[in-house]
Scaffold this motif. Structure first.
Motif, PDB file in Angstrom:
ATOM      1  N   ASP A 155       0.888  -1.175  -0.109  1.00  0.00           N
ATOM      2  CA  ASP A 155       0.058   0.052  -0.151  1.00  0.00           C
ATOM      3  C   ASP A 155       0.927   1.345  -0.012  1.00  0.00           C
ATOM      4  O   ASP A 155       0.584   2.351  -0.644  1.00  0.00           O
ATOM      5  CB  ASP A 155      -1.150   0.101   1.290  1.00  0.00           C
ATOM      6  CG  ASP A 155      -1.844  -1.030   1.042  1.00  0.00           C
ATOM      7  OD1 ASP A 155      -2.141  -1.522  -0.066  1.00  0.00           O
ATOM      8  OD2 ASP A 155      -2.705  -1.402   2.218  1.00  0.00           O
ATOM      9  N   THR A 156       1.773   1.417   1.009  1.00  0.00           N
ATOM     10  CA  THR A 156       2.849   2.661   0.818  1.00  0.00           C
ATOM     11  C   THR A 156       3.505   2.710  -0.485  1.00  0.00           C
ATOM     12  O   THR A 156       3.526   3.586  -1.185  1.00  0.00           O
ATOM     13  CB  THR A 156       3.973   2.230   1.940  1.00  0.00           C
ATOM     14  OG1 THR A 156       3.311   1.904   3.159  1.00  0.00           O
ATOM     15  CG2 THR A 156       4.917   3.352   1.887  1.00  0.00           C
ATOM     16  N   LEU A 157       3.844   1.731  -1.389  1.00  0.00           N
ATOM     17  CA  LEU A 157       4.503   1.754  -2.581  1.00  0.00           C
ATOM     18  C   LEU A 157       3.517   2.204  -3.428  1.00  0.00           C
ATOM     19  O   LEU A 157       3.873   3.226  -4.396  1.00  0.00           O
ATOM     20  CB  LEU A 157       5.244   0.332  -2.845  1.00  0.00           C
ATOM     21  CG  LEU A 157       6.309   0.061  -2.061  1.00  0.00           C
ATOM     22  CD1 LEU A 157       6.991  -1.408  -2.588  1.00  0.00           C
ATOM     23  CD2 LEU A 157       7.633   1.069  -2.568  1.00  0.00           C
ATOM     24  N   ALA A 158       2.254   1.682  -3.505  1.00  0.00           N
ATOM     25  CA  ALA A 158       1.255   2.145  -4.399  1.00  0.00           C
ATOM     26  C   ALA A 158       0.987   3.693  -4.322  1.00  0.00           C
ATOM     27  O   ALA A 158       0.802   4.452  -5.276  1.00  0.00           O
ATOM     28  CB  ALA A 158      -0.114   1.173  -4.198  1.00  0.00           C
ATOM     29  N   GLY A 159       0.886   3.953  -3.143  1.00  0.00           N
ATOM     30  CA  GLY A 159       0.697   5.346  -2.831  1.00  0.00           C
ATOM     31  C   GLY A 159       1.806   6.322  -3.417  1.00  0.00           C
ATOM     32  O   GLY A 159       1.471   7.737  -3.521  1.00  0.00           O
ATOM     33  N   LEU A 160       3.068   5.699  -3.538  1.00  0.00           N
ATOM     34  CA  LEU A 160       4.196   6.632  -4.023  1.00  0.00           C
ATOM     35  C   LEU A 160       4.437   6.433  -5.442  1.00  0.00           C
ATOM     36  O   LEU A 160       5.362   7.269  -5.925  1.00  0.00           O
ATOM     37  CB  LEU A 160       5.337   6.379  -3.185  1.00  0.00           C
ATOM     38  CG  LEU A 160       5.439   6.414  -1.520  1.00  0.00           C
ATOM     39  CD1 LEU A 160       6.592   5.798  -1.021  1.00  0.00           C
ATOM     40  CD2 LEU A 160       5.355   7.997  -1.429  1.00  0.00           C
ATOM     41  N   ALA A 161       3.603   5.511  -6.029  1.00  0.00           N
ATOM     42  CA  ALA A 161       4.113   5.210  -7.577  1.00  0.00           C
ATOM     43  C   ALA A 161       3.844   6.417  -8.352  1.00  0.00           C
ATOM     44  O   ALA A 161       4.877   6.539  -9.314  1.00  0.00           O
ATOM     45  CB  ALA A 161       3.134   4.176  -8.136  1.00  0.00           C
ATOM     46  N   ALA A 162       2.817   7.248  -8.219  1.00  0.00           N
ATOM     47  CA  ALA A 162       3.018   8.391  -9.124  1.00  0.00           C
ATOM     48  C   ALA A 162       3.937   9.601  -8.901  1.00  0.00           C
ATOM     49  O   ALA A 162       3.489  10.487  -9.762  1.00  0.00           O
ATOM     50  CB  ALA A 162       1.412   8.950  -9.147  1.00  0.00           C
ATOM     51  N   VAL A 163       4.697   9.711  -7.726  1.00  0.00           N
ATOM     52  CA  VAL A 163       5.171  10.777  -7.404  1.00  0.00           C
ATOM     53  C   VAL A 163       6.431  11.002  -8.427  1.00  0.00           C
ATOM     54  O   VAL A 163       7.304   9.934  -8.491  1.00  0.00           O
ATOM     55  CB  VAL A 163       5.834  10.524  -5.847  1.00  0.00           C
ATOM     56  CG1 VAL A 163       7.072  11.513  -5.573  1.00  0.00           C
ATOM     57  CG2 VAL A 163       4.806  10.242  -4.951  1.00  0.00           C
ATOM     58  N   PRO A 164       6.552  12.007  -8.897  1.00  0.00           N
ATOM     59  CA  PRO A 164       7.414  12.287 -10.149  1.00  0.00           C
ATOM     60  C   PRO A 164       8.764  12.742  -9.385  1.00  0.00           C
ATOM     61  O   PRO A 164       9.478  13.706  -9.715  1.00  0.00           O
ATOM     62  CB  PRO A 164       7.038  13.494 -11.025  1.00  0.00           C
ATOM     63  CG  PRO A 164       6.313  14.117  -9.775  1.00  0.00           C
ATOM     64  CD  PRO A 164       5.571  13.212  -8.940  1.00  0.00           C
ATOM     65  N   ALA A 165       9.455  11.946  -8.888  1.00  0.00           N
ATOM     66  CA  ALA A 165      11.000  11.910  -8.268  1.00  0.00           C
ATOM     67  C   ALA A 165      11.506  10.446  -7.824  1.00  0.00           C
ATOM     68  O   ALA A 165      10.585   9.597  -7.746  1.00  0.00           O
ATOM     69  CB  ALA A 165      10.555  12.627  -6.762  1.00  0.00           C
ATOM     70  N   THR A 166      12.773  10.509  -7.668  1.00  0.00           N
ATOM     71  CA  THR A 166      13.526   9.493  -7.240  1.00  0.00           C
ATOM     72  C   THR A 166      12.974   9.225  -5.898  1.00  0.00           C
ATOM     73  O   THR A 166      12.963   9.930  -4.726  1.00  0.00           O
ATOM     74  CB  THR A 166      14.975   9.786  -7.287  1.00  0.00           C
ATOM     75  OG1 THR A 166      15.528   9.799  -8.590  1.00  0.00           O
ATOM     76  CG2 THR A 166      15.685   8.663  -6.424  1.00  0.00           C
ATOM     77  N   LEU A 167      12.640   7.770  -5.540  1.00  0.00           N
ATOM     78  CA  LEU A 167      12.233   7.511  -4.253  1.00  0.00           C
ATOM     79  C   LEU A 167      13.465   6.897  -3.255  1.00  0.00           C
ATOM     80  O   LEU A 167      14.115   6.016  -3.913  1.00  0.00           O
ATOM     81  CB  LEU A 167      10.977   6.534  -4.311  1.00  0.00           C
ATOM     82  CG  LEU A 167       9.591   6.926  -5.142  1.00  0.00           C
ATOM     83  CD1 LEU A 167       8.745   5.741  -5.159  1.00  0.00           C
ATOM     84  CD2 LEU A 167       9.176   8.083  -4.550  1.00  0.00           C
ATOM     85  N   VAL A 168      13.366   7.226  -2.166  1.00  0.00           N
ATOM     86  CA  VAL A 168      14.616   6.669  -1.121  1.00  0.00           C
ATOM     87  C   VAL A 168      13.903   6.152  -0.037  1.00  0.00           C
ATOM     88  O   VAL A 168      13.511   6.541   0.626  1.00  0.00           O
ATOM     89  CB  VAL A 168      15.452   7.826  -1.012  1.00  0.00           C
ATOM     90  CG1 VAL A 168      16.624   7.191  -0.242  1.00  0.00           C
ATOM     91  CG2 VAL A 168      16.057   8.509  -2.299  1.00  0.00           C
ATOM     92  N   PHE A 169      14.484   4.761   0.447  1.00  0.00           N
ATOM     93  CA  PHE A 169      14.008   4.284   1.513  1.00  0.00           C
ATOM     94  C   PHE A 169      15.491   3.583   2.309  1.00  0.00           C
ATOM     95  O   PHE A 169      16.308   3.372   1.684  1.00  0.00           O
ATOM     96  CB  PHE A 169      13.028   2.818   1.159  1.00  0.00           C
ATOM     97  CG  PHE A 169      11.929   3.297   0.277  1.00  0.00           C
ATOM     98  CD1 PHE A 169      10.722   3.884   0.839  1.00  0.00           C
ATOM     99  CD2 PHE A 169      11.837   3.164  -1.001  1.00  0.00           C
ATOM    100  CE1 PHE A 169       9.666   3.877   0.084  1.00  0.00           C
ATOM    101  CE2 PHE A 169      10.973   3.327  -1.960  1.00  0.00           C
ATOM    102  CZ  PHE A 169       9.791   3.773  -1.484  1.00  0.00           C
ATOM    103  N   TYR A 170      15.064   3.424   3.455  1.00  0.00           N
ATOM    104  CA  TYR A 170      16.165   2.918   4.242  1.00  0.00           C
ATOM    105  C   TYR A 170      15.713   1.284   4.503  1.00  0.00           C
ATOM    106  O   TYR A 170      14.466   0.985   4.532  1.00  0.00           O
ATOM    107  CB  TYR A 170      16.316   3.386   5.801  1.00  0.00           C
ATOM    108  CG  TYR A 170      17.072   4.782   5.798  1.00  0.00           C
ATOM    109  CD1 TYR A 170      17.772   5.143   4.797  1.00  0.00           C
ATOM    110  CD2 TYR A 170      17.011   5.576   6.719  1.00  0.00           C
ATOM    111  CE1 TYR A 170      18.507   6.203   4.596  1.00  0.00           C
ATOM    112  CE2 TYR A 170      17.850   6.607   7.039  1.00  0.00           C
ATOM    113  CZ  TYR A 170      18.748   6.895   5.806  1.00  0.00           C
ATOM    114  OH  TYR A 170      19.421   8.035   5.919  1.00  0.00           O
ATOM    115  N   GLU A 171      16.311   0.426   4.218  1.00  0.00           N
ATOM    116  CA  GLU A 171      15.953  -1.244   4.687  1.00  0.00           C
ATOM    117  C   GLU A 171      17.100  -1.598   5.540  1.00  0.00           C
ATOM    118  O   GLU A 171      18.188  -1.316   5.736  1.00  0.00           O
ATOM    119  CB  GLU A 171      15.801  -1.717   3.281  1.00  0.00           C
ATOM    120  CG  GLU A 171      14.534  -1.851   2.940  1.00  0.00           C
ATOM    121  CD  GLU A 171      13.646  -2.480   3.795  1.00  0.00           C
ATOM    122  OE1 GLU A 171      14.105  -3.179   4.704  1.00  0.00           O
ATOM    123  OE2 GLU A 171      12.429  -2.431   3.824  1.00  0.00           O
TER     124      GLU A 171
END
Length: 283
Positions: A155-171
């Motif tokens: 759900d989190t990734l789906a909510g960010l899918a349309a953001v026109p930017a590089t996405l950065v996560f910590y894992e």
């Protein structure tokens, strides 16, 4: 037995000093950070054992107090009382405090009370990974750690899918393969990068499709903390000419030529001047 009273810091005004510390290579700490840690009356930290090792390496002996995401209101109030009278440093286990940690509450309350707040910049895994990955950096969104539960992560990734930017996560190493599986489903076609062991001897930044990276890290399970990056979505395909003409004709039925061009430009994200010229042809 009560702890001895804190001694005033040397040449520092009372306040909160946010100090960035190395994310791996101890040589990355700045002179200003060393001077600040040496002069503060107290160092608030996530883990006194981790910060204690850094202080020992630097030859600094200062009182430490644990302050992390489990600290309650009483602990924050006690620390704010110290900040009002003495210079107090805030550090995380590694990197820049407040980046994916709850220290912002302490900063917010200190500022609300008019207390002195100073930031001593330095290492950050987020920025280091961005400089290595070769993905667009003109616009990026840092989203912290992905949820550990499968549905929440999707759900989190789906909510960010349309953001026109590089996405950065910590894992983390044990969760990376599951995260890459989720990215493959939610962000198909994106270029992905995995940055790990940043600033250390075995620093690595590997790029590719989520499927290829999943295969690699399934065969070579990673350790430690990781930065996972996903490139921005590809640009949307331009609408077909007949779709544009239909939209212009519909707008021209009730609007002037310039109004119709502006309206269709907003709706389809196309150049207004080109639409105006086409609208004149259609008229």
């Amino acid at each position: 037995m009560n702890a001895p009273p804190l001694e005033p810091g040397l040449n520092l005004d009372p306040g909160l000093y946010i100090v960035a510390t190395p994310i791996g290579n101890l040589g990355d700490i700045s002179r200003r950070a060393i001077e600040t840690l040496s002069a503060c009356a107290l160092i608030a930290c996530e883990d006194t054992r981790v910060t204690g090792k850094l202080l020992h390496h630097l030859g600094i002996k200062r009182p430490m107090r644990r302050y992390d995401d489990h600290a309650g209101d009483d602990a924050r109030e006690r620390l704010l009382g110290d900040i009002a009278q003495l210079p107090v440093a805030l550090v995380s286990d590694a990197g820049t405090p407040l980046i994916s940690d709850p220290g912002y509450r302490l900063v917010r309350d200190a500022r609300a009370r008019g207390l002195n707040v100073v930031s001593i910049p330095g290492p950050s895994a987020l920025i280091t990974a961005l400089t290595l990955a070769g993905l667009p950096t003109d616009r990026f969104l840092f989203a912290g750690f992905l949820p550990s539960k499968e549905k929440a992560r999707a759900d989190t990734l789906a909510g960010l899918a349309a953001v026109p930017a590089t996405l950065v996560f910590y894992e983390t190493g044990p969760r990376l393969v599951d995260a890459l599986h989720a990215v493959a489903q939610a962000l198909p076609g994106r270029e992905i990068a995995v940055a790990r062991e940043l600033t250390k001897l075995h620093e690595e930044c590997r790029s590719g499709t989520p499927e290829a990276l999943t295969a690699h890290y399934t065969a070579h399970p990673p350790r430690g903390e990781i930065v996972l990056l996903a490139g921005p979505p590809p640009p949307a395909a331009a609408p077909e000419a007949d779709v544009v003409d239909a939209a212009l004709r519909l707008a021209l039925a009730t609007m002037s030529t310039s109004q119709a061009a502006a309206s269709v430009s907003r709706a389809l994200g196309l150049d207004r001047k080109a639409l105006y010229a086409r609208a004149m042809e259609l008229k």
